[in-house]
Design an enzyme around this catalytic site. Structure first.
Site, short mmCIF file in Angstrom:
data_model
loop_
_atom_site.label_atom_id
_atom_site.label_comp_id
_atom_site.label_asym_id
_atom_site.label_seq_id
_atom_site.Cartn_x
_atom_site.Cartn_y
_atom_site.Cartn_z
N ARG A 203 0.86 -1.18 0.00
CA ARG A 203 0.00 0.00 0.00
C ARG A 203 0.90 1.24 0.00
O ARG A 203 1.62 1.48 0.96
CB ARG A 203 -0.90 -0.01 1.24
N HIS B 204 -3.05 10.85 0.63
CA HIS B 204 -2.42 10.68 1.95
C HIS B 204 -1.80 12.03 2.32
O HIS B 204 -0.62 12.16 2.52
CB HIS B 204 -1.39 9.54 1.92
N GLU C 208 -7.36 8.43 6.37
CA GLU C 208 -7.60 9.10 7.65
C GLU C 208 -8.11 10.53 7.53
O GLU C 208 -7.41 11.49 7.90
CB GLU C 208 -6.31 9.09 8.48
N ASN D 77 -7.17 2.01 10.04
CA ASN D 77 -5.85 2.14 10.66
C ASN D 77 -6.06 2.12 12.16
O ASN D 77 -6.81 2.93 12.70
CB ASN D 77 -5.19 3.45 10.24
N TYR E 110 -4.14 1.98 15.95
CA TYR E 110 -2.90 2.10 16.72
C TYR E 110 -3.12 2.01 18.23
O TYR E 110 -2.28 1.48 18.93
CB TYR E 110 -2.20 3.43 16.42
N GLU F 139 -3.30 -0.07 8.30
CA GLU F 139 -2.09 0.34 9.03
C GLU F 139 -2.17 -0.16 10.45
O GLU F 139 -3.23 -0.06 11.08
CB GLU F 139 -1.96 1.87 9.11
C1 FCB Z 1 -1.05 7.35 10.60
C2 FCB Z 1 -0.69 7.83 9.22
C3 FCB Z 1 0.63 7.32 8.71
C4 FCB Z 1 1.67 7.25 9.82
C5 FCB Z 1 1.13 6.55 11.03
C6 FCB Z 1 2.11 6.42 12.15
O1 FCB Z 1 -1.90 8.28 11.19
O2 FCB Z 1 -1.68 7.45 8.29
O3 FCB Z 1 1.02 8.13 7.64
O4 FCB Z 1 2.18 8.49 10.07
O5 FCB Z 1 -0.01 7.23 11.50
#
Ligand code: FCB
Length: 459
Positions: A77, A121, A166, A295, A297, A361
């Site tokens: 990607r 992006h 995002e 995404n 985290y 992500e």
């Molecule tokens: C996300 C982004 C990516 C990267 C990660 C750590 O928010 O999409 O570009 O910076 O965080």
């Protein structure tokens, strides 16, 4: 855990984004983007770093593709830099820009890797920001033109498209918090930028479909698991607000065709949306997608605190504080909570039970140490990725149609406002020499996927 814990057709991938890796910002007719401008603003980026050179992926992509192949991954990607295709954000395409992405896609295909392209992006052409950027509805139409043009010209070698990455970041974080380009402080009006981005998604989607009816297309949202710090009404309301801004403000229009009324109310934007976000817009925004990219985290634990007067990426909810639960955190300060990945998958699955989901992500920043023998033993990152992949397996066991997982990131790169001070790669980059060195996490992943990288090491 290995590949056999997942369906045979599960997609294993890795992700990057144009401005974070490509460098070569002034070659082959590329125009300026808002990140070229923002990185020049004193104090905007840690260390005054810029993406001018980054990983020089623009020139070194063949080596990087070989790495992806050796990792045993199925998919890459990457994102397409709008200002390489339309230097001024409008009009005919710049052939050299198209040619670069064709070379990249062809090289991926020759190596058995499926290209997944993100169209936006965050690198808006500066000329469009000069015309008020995403605060201007016109920008959505410019994006649709660009999306159609790229799908038309590259749709023979790229079959998987992500319109936006995002949109919370490119609206609230960028136009309210001011932490990301263009670094504006529009307060609650930043919700309008979010609507224009989503309209761009809807119009872009139909442009892709018109140009390439066979294409697979979706959008990527960053979703958070959000929980209140206590059962008190105030803390529960704080969680409702953050879940509203971060998750529902994007999920609802895309999957249900409506904005959450409570969030419009929190933002004081009910009247503007009634007038400027008509049902025709919502019909475009909620047109069927082939998949949703998520995404993931971290988790937010929220409580109602003291009002803050600093510009916030959560406008209208400045009094909400994120609580430190004491759980382990990555170098970004983001709490590690693998089960939260199941929460966010379930969140989308509940609204759209048939929709295929992908983690587009997931990954972690740590202060890596290069050992005297040149190796990088990134045990913490390895554990983070391992535990989230395990959460993915659990989500599938629970019946959630998770169909792929993309590690962020293939290699260390320009981490936006943090510059090069945060490393997310499974491959280390020496920014002086551009030497790539797989970290322990890369060898582990390659081992799980039967990639050539692990085989070499075992010899
Ligand atoms: C996300 C982004 C990516 C990267 C990660 C750590 O928010 O999409 O570009 O910076 O965080």
């Amino acid at each position: 855990m290995d590949r056999t814990d997942f369906p045979d057709d599960f997609v294993w991938g890795t992700a990057t984004a144009a401005y974070q890796v490509e460098g070569a910002t002034r070659v082959d007719g590329r125009g300026a983007s808002i990140w070229d401008t923002f990185t020049r603003r004193p104090g905007a980026i840690v260390g005054g770093d810029t993406g001018d050179i980054a990983d020089d992926h623009y020139h070194l992509f063949r080596d990087d593709v070989a790495l992806i192949r050796d990792l045993g991954l199925d998919a890459y990607r990457f994102s397409i830099a709008w200002p390489r295709i339309q230097p001024d954000g409008r009009g005919a395409s710049n052939q050299a820009g198209i040619d670069f992405y064709r070379r990249l896609a062809e090289n991926l295909l020759e190596n058995g890797i499926t290209p997944w392209a993100t169209l936006y992006h965050w690198d808006l052409p500066q000329t469009l920001e000069d015309a008020d950027g995403w605060m201007n509805r016109e920008t959505a139409y410019r994006f649709a033109d660009y999306a159609g043009l790229v799908a038309e010209q590259l749709g023979d070698v790229i079959g998987n498209w992500i319109t936006l990455n995002e949109p919370w970041c490119s609206s609230f974080l960028s136009y309210a918090g001011g932490d990301h380009a263009p670094g504006r402080h529009e307060g609650t009006a930043a919700a309008r930028a979010a609507h224009h981005l989503l309209l761009g998604h809807g119009l872009g989607l139909s442009a892709i479909r018109a140009a390439r009816p066979e294409a697979t297309a979706g959008i990527t949202l960053n979703l958070y698991s959000v929980v209140p710090a206590s059962p008190s009404d105030a803390d529960v309301d704080a969680a409702r607000r953050i879940d509203g801004l971060a998750n529902r403000f994007f999920l609802d229009p895309v999957l249900r065709g409506s904005y959450p009324e409570d969030v419009l109310d929190d933002l004081g934007q009910t009247d503007w949306f009634a007038e400027h976000a008509p049902s025709d817009d919502l019909a475009l925004i909620s047109a069927p997608i082939d998949f949703l990219g998520i995404n993931y985290y971290s988790r937010h634990t929220t409580r109602a605190g003291a009002p803050s007067s600093r510009p916030s990426a959560n406008p209208g909810s400045e009094f909400v504080e994120m609580v430190d639960t004491g759980a382990e955190r990555t170098q970004m300060g983001w709490e590690i909570h693998p089960d939260g990945m199941i929460d966010v998958l379930a969140m989308a699955h509940e609204i759209a039970p048939e929709l295929p989901l992908y983690i587009t992500e997931n990954g972690a920043a740590y202060a890596d140490v290069v050992l005297p023998d040149g190796s990088i033993d990134d045990t913490e990152r390895l554990a983070y990725i391992h535990d989230h992949i395990a959460a993915g397996a659990e989500a599938i066991r629970q019946g959630i149609p998770l169909q792929g997982y993309f590690v962020w990131s293939l290699m260390d790169n320009f981490e936006w406002a943090w510059g090069y001070s945060r490393r997310f790669g499974i491959v280390h980059v020496d920014y002086e020499t551009q030497k790539r060195t797989p970290k322990a996490s890369a060898y582990w992943l390659a081992g799980m996927l039967d990639g050539a990288l692990s085989a070499e090491v075992m010899v």
